[in-house]
Design a protein around this motif. Structure first.
Motif, short mmCIF file in Angstrom:
data_model
loop_
_atom_site.label_atom_id
_atom_site.label_comp_id
_atom_site.label_asym_id
_atom_site.label_seq_id
_atom_site.Cartn_x
_atom_site.Cartn_y
_atom_site.Cartn_z
N ASN A 1 8.71 -4.66 -2.73
CA ASN A 1 7.69 -5.16 -1.81
C ASN A 1 7.86 -4.58 -0.42
OD1 ASN A 1 6.18 -6.73 -3.56
ND2 ASN A 1 7.38 -8.58 -3.18
N THR A 2 9.09 -4.50 0.05
CA THR A 2 9.37 -3.95 1.37
C THR A 2 8.90 -2.51 1.45
OG1 THR A 2 11.28 -5.38 1.58
CG2 THR A 2 11.17 -3.50 3.06
N GLN A 3 9.18 -1.73 0.41
CA GLN A 3 8.78 -0.33 0.40
C GLN A 3 7.28 -0.17 0.25
OE1 GLN A 3 11.07 1.20 -2.85
NE2 GLN A 3 12.96 1.23 -1.68
N ASN A 4 6.67 -0.94 -0.62
CA ASN A 4 5.25 -0.76 -0.92
C ASN A 4 4.31 -1.31 0.14
OD1 ASN A 4 5.81 0.53 -3.31
ND2 ASN A 4 5.65 -1.31 -4.56
N HIS A 5 4.76 -2.24 0.95
CA HIS A 5 3.87 -2.86 1.92
C HIS A 5 3.97 -2.23 3.31
CE1 HIS A 5 2.19 -5.93 -0.60
NE2 HIS A 5 3.40 -6.30 -1.00
N SER A 6 4.67 -1.14 3.42
CA SER A 6 4.84 -0.54 4.73
C SER A 6 3.51 -0.07 5.31
CB SER A 6 5.83 0.62 4.66
OG SER A 6 5.38 1.59 3.74
N ASN A 7 2.65 0.53 4.51
CA ASN A 7 1.38 1.05 5.03
C ASN A 7 0.17 0.53 4.28
OD1 ASN A 7 2.66 2.62 6.96
ND2 ASN A 7 2.96 4.31 5.54
N GLN A 8 0.33 -0.36 3.36
CA GLN A 8 -0.81 -0.80 2.59
C GLN A 8 -0.71 -2.28 2.27
OE1 GLN A 8 -0.87 1.27 -1.13
NE2 GLN A 8 1.24 0.79 -1.61
N THR A 9 -1.83 -2.85 1.89
CA THR A 9 -1.83 -4.22 1.43
C THR A 9 -2.45 -4.23 0.04
OG1 THR A 9 -4.00 -4.62 2.41
CG2 THR A 9 -2.06 -5.19 3.74
N GLU A 10 -2.12 -5.25 -0.72
CA GLU A 10 -2.69 -5.34 -2.06
C GLU A 10 -3.13 -6.78 -2.30
OE1 GLU A 10 0.13 -4.62 -5.22
OE2 GLU A 10 1.74 -5.45 -4.05
N ALA B 1 -3.59 -10.39 -4.14
CA ALA B 1 -2.62 -11.30 -4.73
C ALA B 1 -2.56 -11.11 -6.24
CB ALA B 1 -2.99 -12.74 -4.41
N GLU B 2 -3.68 -10.82 -6.83
CA GLU B 2 -3.72 -10.61 -8.28
C GLU B 2 -2.90 -9.39 -8.69
OE1 GLU B 2 -6.90 -9.73 -11.90
OE2 GLU B 2 -7.64 -10.12 -9.88
N SER B 3 -3.09 -8.27 -8.01
CA SER B 3 -2.33 -7.07 -8.38
C SER B 3 -0.85 -7.24 -8.05
CB SER B 3 -2.91 -5.83 -7.72
OG SER B 3 -2.81 -5.92 -6.32
N SER B 4 -0.55 -7.94 -6.98
CA SER B 4 0.84 -8.21 -6.63
C SER B 4 1.52 -9.06 -7.70
CB SER B 4 0.91 -8.91 -5.28
OG SER B 4 2.23 -9.26 -4.97
N GLN C 1 0.54 -9.40 -10.83
CA GLN C 1 0.59 -8.63 -12.07
C GLN C 1 1.77 -7.64 -12.03
OE1 GLN C 1 -2.93 -6.36 -12.93
NE2 GLN C 1 -2.28 -5.93 -15.02
N ARG C 2 1.96 -6.98 -10.90
CA ARG C 2 3.08 -6.04 -10.75
C ARG C 2 4.41 -6.78 -10.88
NH1 ARG C 2 5.61 -4.88 -6.24
NH2 ARG C 2 3.89 -5.56 -4.94
N ALA C 3 4.50 -7.96 -10.26
CA ALA C 3 5.74 -8.75 -10.33
C ALA C 3 6.03 -9.17 -11.77
CB ALA C 3 5.63 -9.97 -9.43
N GLN C 4 4.99 -9.59 -12.49
CA GLN C 4 5.18 -9.99 -13.89
C GLN C 4 5.60 -8.81 -14.75
OE1 GLN C 4 1.36 -11.75 -14.68
NE2 GLN C 4 2.03 -13.80 -14.04
N THR C 5 5.00 -7.65 -14.51
CA THR C 5 5.36 -6.45 -15.27
C THR C 5 6.81 -6.06 -15.02
OG1 THR C 5 3.07 -5.67 -15.20
CG2 THR C 5 4.77 -4.03 -15.67
N LEU C 6 7.22 -6.07 -13.76
CA LEU C 6 8.61 -5.73 -13.44
C LEU C 6 9.58 -6.73 -14.06
CD1 LEU C 6 8.30 -4.57 -9.73
CD2 LEU C 6 8.92 -3.18 -11.69
#
Length: 188
Positions: free
Chosen positions: A103-112, A114-117, A119-124
């Motif tokens: 999350n720290t790396q991915n949110h540096s320049n972008q936002t996403e 809540a649904e995709s966040s 989903q990504r957390a569940q996949t990981l």
């Protein structure tokens, strides 16, 4: 010969990956911390005077040996591994969180959204569970090759086996992970 700063920089660089690898192996946060700290101390004390290029291989071998020692001590204490709860994590408190790092790396320049966040957390989380479910040698080979990014020869040296064994373990791990994730509907 590695300088004190080079050794320190190496240990800082490898710390989180080594911890995550140890957690996957021993499934206990406190024990994983002990293993990584012990490995780092052994590297610094016994091999701190080695060239910087040799440190990654030495550290991987020391980490593997410390992990094996931990399992041997557990076996001695428990006589038999009949109590499977010894290998389960103690809960979510205090565990290293890969999602937090990503999350720290991915949110540096972008936002996403809540649904995709979510989903990504569940996949990981599913991927981490499947990695933990791999047999020990497959998990070890997989993590060294793809998490630590060691080549086949370095992984074989760290695991104390042949390059062919590393390739076999990695192939089986990838096949098992792919099959398990496809069953859950996860495609990467």
């Amino acid at each position: 010969m590695a300088t004190e700063k080079e050794l320190s920089d190496f240990l800082k660089d490898v710390e989180k990956r080594a911890f995550k690898r140890s957690v996957y192996h021993v499934r206990n946060v406190e024990s994983a911390l002990d293993i990584v700290q012990d490995s780092m101390m052994k590297l610094a004390v016994h091999y701190g005077d080695k060239p910087v290029a040799e440190l990654p291989m030495l550290f991987q071998r020391i980490l593997s040996n410390c992990t094996l020692d931990w399992f041997r001590r557990q076996k001695t204490r428990n006589a038999l591994f009949s109590n499977l709860s010894d290998f389960e994590s103690e809960g979510e408190d205090g565990e290293f969180d890969l999602l937090e790092t990503l999350n720290t790396q991915n949110h540096s320049n972008q936002t996403e959204s809540a649904e995709s966040s979510t989903q990504r957390a569940q996949t990981l989380h599913e991927i981490e569970n499947e990695i933990q479910a791999l047999p020990t040698r497959q998990r070890e080979a997989f993590l060294m090759r793809y998490w630590e990014e060691l080549d086949v020869a370095e992984t074989a040296a760290a695991m104390g086996c042949s390059e062919g064994s590393v390739k076999t373990h990695c192939s089986r791990a990838v096949q098992a992970l792919g099959k398990a994730l496809r069953v859950k509907g996860i495609t990467l």
